[in-house]
Design a protein around this motif. Structure first.
Motif, PDB file in Angstrom:
ATOM      1  N   PRO A 185      -6.581   8.685  -1.315  1.00  0.00           N
ATOM      2  CA  PRO A 185      -6.515   7.441  -0.565  1.00  0.00           C
ATOM      3  C   PRO A 185      -5.375   6.562  -1.018  1.00  0.00           C
ATOM      4  O   PRO A 185      -4.922   6.659  -2.153  1.00  0.00           O
ATOM      5  CB  PRO A 185      -7.860   6.766  -0.873  1.00  0.00           C
ATOM      6  CG  PRO A 185      -8.314   7.392  -2.135  1.00  0.00           C
ATOM      7  CD  PRO A 185      -7.776   8.796  -2.129  1.00  0.00           C
ATOM      8  N   LYS A 208       0.347   5.601   0.121  1.00  0.00           N
ATOM      9  CA  LYS A 208      -0.549   6.756   0.169  1.00  0.00           C
ATOM     10  C   LYS A 208       0.139   7.930  -0.511  1.00  0.00           C
ATOM     11  O   LYS A 208       1.345   8.134  -0.380  1.00  0.00           O
ATOM     12  CB  LYS A 208      -0.934   7.100   1.609  1.00  0.00           C
ATOM     13  CG  LYS A 208       0.205   7.575   2.492  1.00  0.00           C
ATOM     14  CD  LYS A 208      -0.292   7.868   3.894  1.00  0.00           C
ATOM     15  CE  LYS A 208       0.867   8.311   4.792  1.00  0.00           C
ATOM     16  NZ  LYS A 208       0.405   8.526   6.184  1.00  0.00           N
ATOM     17  N   LYS A 244       0.837  -1.195   0.000  1.00  0.00           N
ATOM     18  CA  LYS A 244       0.000   0.000   0.000  1.00  0.00           C
ATOM     19  C   LYS A 244       0.870   1.242   0.000  1.00  0.00           C
ATOM     20  O   LYS A 244       1.882   1.300   0.688  1.00  0.00           O
ATOM     21  CB  LYS A 244      -0.894   0.049   1.255  1.00  0.00           C
ATOM     22  CG  LYS A 244      -1.936  -1.033   1.364  1.00  0.00           C
ATOM     23  CD  LYS A 244      -2.754  -0.828   2.633  1.00  0.00           C
ATOM     24  CE  LYS A 244      -3.741  -1.952   2.858  1.00  0.00           C
ATOM     25  NZ  LYS A 244      -4.524  -1.760   4.096  1.00  0.00           N
ATOM     26  N   HIS A 269      -7.961  -0.586   5.969  1.00  0.00           N
ATOM     27  CA  HIS A 269      -7.462   0.560   5.190  1.00  0.00           C
ATOM     28  C   HIS A 269      -6.094   1.037   5.660  1.00  0.00           C
ATOM     29  O   HIS A 269      -5.362   1.674   4.911  1.00  0.00           O
ATOM     30  CB  HIS A 269      -8.467   1.713   5.232  1.00  0.00           C
ATOM     31  CG  HIS A 269      -8.911   2.089   6.613  1.00  0.00           C
ATOM     32  ND1 HIS A 269      -8.080   2.689   7.518  1.00  0.00           N
ATOM     33  CD2 HIS A 269     -10.114   1.942   7.233  1.00  0.00           C
ATOM     34  CE1 HIS A 269      -8.752   2.925   8.646  1.00  0.00           C
ATOM     35  NE2 HIS A 269      -9.975   2.468   8.506  1.00  0.00           N
ATOM     36  N   LEU A 315     -13.052   2.921   0.056  1.00  0.00           N
ATOM     37  CA  LEU A 315     -11.982   2.115   0.638  1.00  0.00           C
ATOM     38  C   LEU A 315     -12.341   0.634   0.609  1.00  0.00           C
ATOM     39  O   LEU A 315     -11.477  -0.225   0.408  1.00  0.00           O
ATOM     40  CB  LEU A 315     -11.712   2.572   2.076  1.00  0.00           C
ATOM     41  CG  LEU A 315     -11.064   3.948   2.227  1.00  0.00           C
ATOM     42  CD1 LEU A 315     -11.087   4.381   3.693  1.00  0.00           C
ATOM     43  CD2 LEU A 315      -9.630   3.938   1.712  1.00  0.00           C
ATOM     44  N   ARG A 353     -11.595  -0.766  -2.713  1.00  0.00           N
ATOM     45  CA  ARG A 353     -10.168  -0.946  -2.933  1.00  0.00           C
ATOM     46  C   ARG A 353      -9.601  -2.091  -2.093  1.00  0.00           C
ATOM     47  O   ARG A 353      -8.799  -2.888  -2.573  1.00  0.00           O
ATOM     48  CB  ARG A 353      -9.410   0.342  -2.588  1.00  0.00           C
ATOM     49  CG  ARG A 353      -9.706   1.508  -3.511  1.00  0.00           C
ATOM     50  CD  ARG A 353      -9.020   2.762  -2.985  1.00  0.00           C
ATOM     51  NE  ARG A 353      -9.303   3.920  -3.810  1.00  0.00           N
ATOM     52  CZ  ARG A 353      -8.564   4.306  -4.843  1.00  0.00           C
ATOM     53  NH1 ARG A 353      -7.507   3.602  -5.182  1.00  0.00           N
ATOM     54  NH2 ARG A 353      -8.887   5.370  -5.540  1.00  0.00           N
ATOM     55  N   PHE A 354      -9.994  -2.121  -0.817  1.00  0.00           N
ATOM     56  CA  PHE A 354      -9.327  -3.021   0.119  1.00  0.00           C
ATOM     57  C   PHE A 354     -10.246  -4.026   0.793  1.00  0.00           C
ATOM     58  O   PHE A 354      -9.799  -4.796   1.636  1.00  0.00           O
ATOM     59  CB  PHE A 354      -8.629  -2.209   1.226  1.00  0.00           C
ATOM     60  CG  PHE A 354      -7.803  -1.068   0.718  1.00  0.00           C
ATOM     61  CD1 PHE A 354      -6.867  -1.257  -0.269  1.00  0.00           C
ATOM     62  CD2 PHE A 354      -7.974   0.208   1.228  1.00  0.00           C
ATOM     63  CE1 PHE A 354      -6.096  -0.209  -0.739  1.00  0.00           C
ATOM     64  CE2 PHE A 354      -7.217   1.270   0.767  1.00  0.00           C
ATOM     65  CZ  PHE A 354      -6.272   1.054  -0.220  1.00  0.00           C
ATOM     66  N   LEU A 374      -7.640   9.624   7.864  1.00  0.00           N
ATOM     67  CA  LEU A 374      -9.005   9.411   7.400  1.00  0.00           C
ATOM     68  C   LEU A 374      -9.767  10.728   7.339  1.00  0.00           C
ATOM     69  O   LEU A 374     -10.533  10.984   6.399  1.00  0.00           O
ATOM     70  CB  LEU A 374      -9.722   8.427   8.336  1.00  0.00           C
ATOM     71  CG  LEU A 374     -11.118   7.965   7.899  1.00  0.00           C
ATOM     72  CD1 LEU A 374     -11.079   7.311   6.524  1.00  0.00           C
ATOM     73  CD2 LEU A 374     -11.705   7.002   8.931  1.00  0.00           C
ATOM     74  N   VAL A 382     -12.611  -3.974   5.952  1.00  0.00           N
ATOM     75  CA  VAL A 382     -11.826  -2.983   5.215  1.00  0.00           C
ATOM     76  C   VAL A 382     -10.601  -2.620   6.050  1.00  0.00           C
ATOM     77  O   VAL A 382     -10.674  -1.785   6.949  1.00  0.00           O
ATOM     78  CB  VAL A 382     -12.652  -1.718   4.910  1.00  0.00           C
ATOM     79  CG1 VAL A 382     -11.855  -0.771   4.013  1.00  0.00           C
ATOM     80  CG2 VAL A 382     -13.985  -2.072   4.284  1.00  0.00           C
TER      81      VAL A 382
END
Length: 225
Positions: A69, A57, A55, A174, A158, A161-162, A181, A172
């Motif tokens: 995100p 960001k 991941k 995240h 989210l 995505r996850f 957030l 999730v």
């Protein structure tokens, strides 16, 4: 080096096998640990990055505006999530959220691919158009949607995505802090936490450490409208 990175990337989907192998040969694989900085605001935009795993960001290092995100590689669409090459300095900072493997392509190599394979340019333009549309939607939400609605919409984004389906709902993971957030939503941490607590009291979600379990996706979707 994982050949599926090029094969599954939407940016290079139009290439034949020889073209994909040529791109792969020009790429450099790099492994990053959590909290590592891939690039900072102001750094030269001289390389394109594709997330192979983990991941990342991407957002502003300071300020109160919303952050983009985190991106995470998944088979197909998300495996091609890329930070594009530009001549101008980077306008954001990319930070590793979890152990990640990235594949990079220099500006010179990318331009060579674009010159030899015009179909890649079409995919690149389509990718930029999607990003612009997403940015416009986010700006419209900041103007017209209330904070709980934005919170619901971002939690659902989210999840897309996850999210991972479990017996209790959609988990999730995240990996975001409360502050991150809140920046994603574009509101104060207190206001975002209040909205999440309200959703939890209604039984729509369950809050966990850097994760949310969505128990009622449909109610959350209605609140996001």
């Amino acid at each position: 080096m994982d050949e599926n990175i090029v094969r599954s990337s939407p940016l290079f989907a139009a290439l034949d096998e020889d073209g994909k192998q040529a791109v792969l040969a020009s790429m450099k694989q790099e492994d990053y640990h959590r909290s590592a900085i891939i690039f900072r605001e102001g750094d030269p935009g001289d390389r394109l990055f594709i997330i192979g795993s983990g991941k990342v960001k991407v957002g502003h290092a300071s300020g109160d505006g919303p952050r983009e995100p985190p991106g995470r590689a998944r088979p197909g669409r998300d495996a091609g999530r890329a930070v594009t090459v530009r001549s101008a300095p980077r306008n954001a900072t990319a930070t590793v959220v979890a152990e990640s493997t990235l594949y990079s392509l220099t500006q010179q190599d990318l331009y060579r691919v674009l010159a030899q394979r015009p179909e890649v340019a079409r995919h690149l333009l389509a990718s930029l158009a999607r990003r612009l549309r997403k940015t416009n939607e986010s700006l419209a939400d900041l103007v017209f949607a209330d904070v709980p609605g934005r919170v619901a919409k971002n939690v659902l984004d989210l999840a897309q995505r996850f999210g991972r389906q479990t017996d209790d709902g959609v988990m999730v993971a995240h990996g975001l802090t409360q502050e991150e957030l809140a920046q994603l939503v574009g509101a104060s941490r207190e206001t975002v936490n209040k909205a999440l607590a309200d959703f939890a009291s209604r039984g729509w979600i369950r809050l966990e450490a850097r994760a949310v379990l969505i128990s009622d996706v449909e109610r959350l979707r209605r609140r996001a409208r």
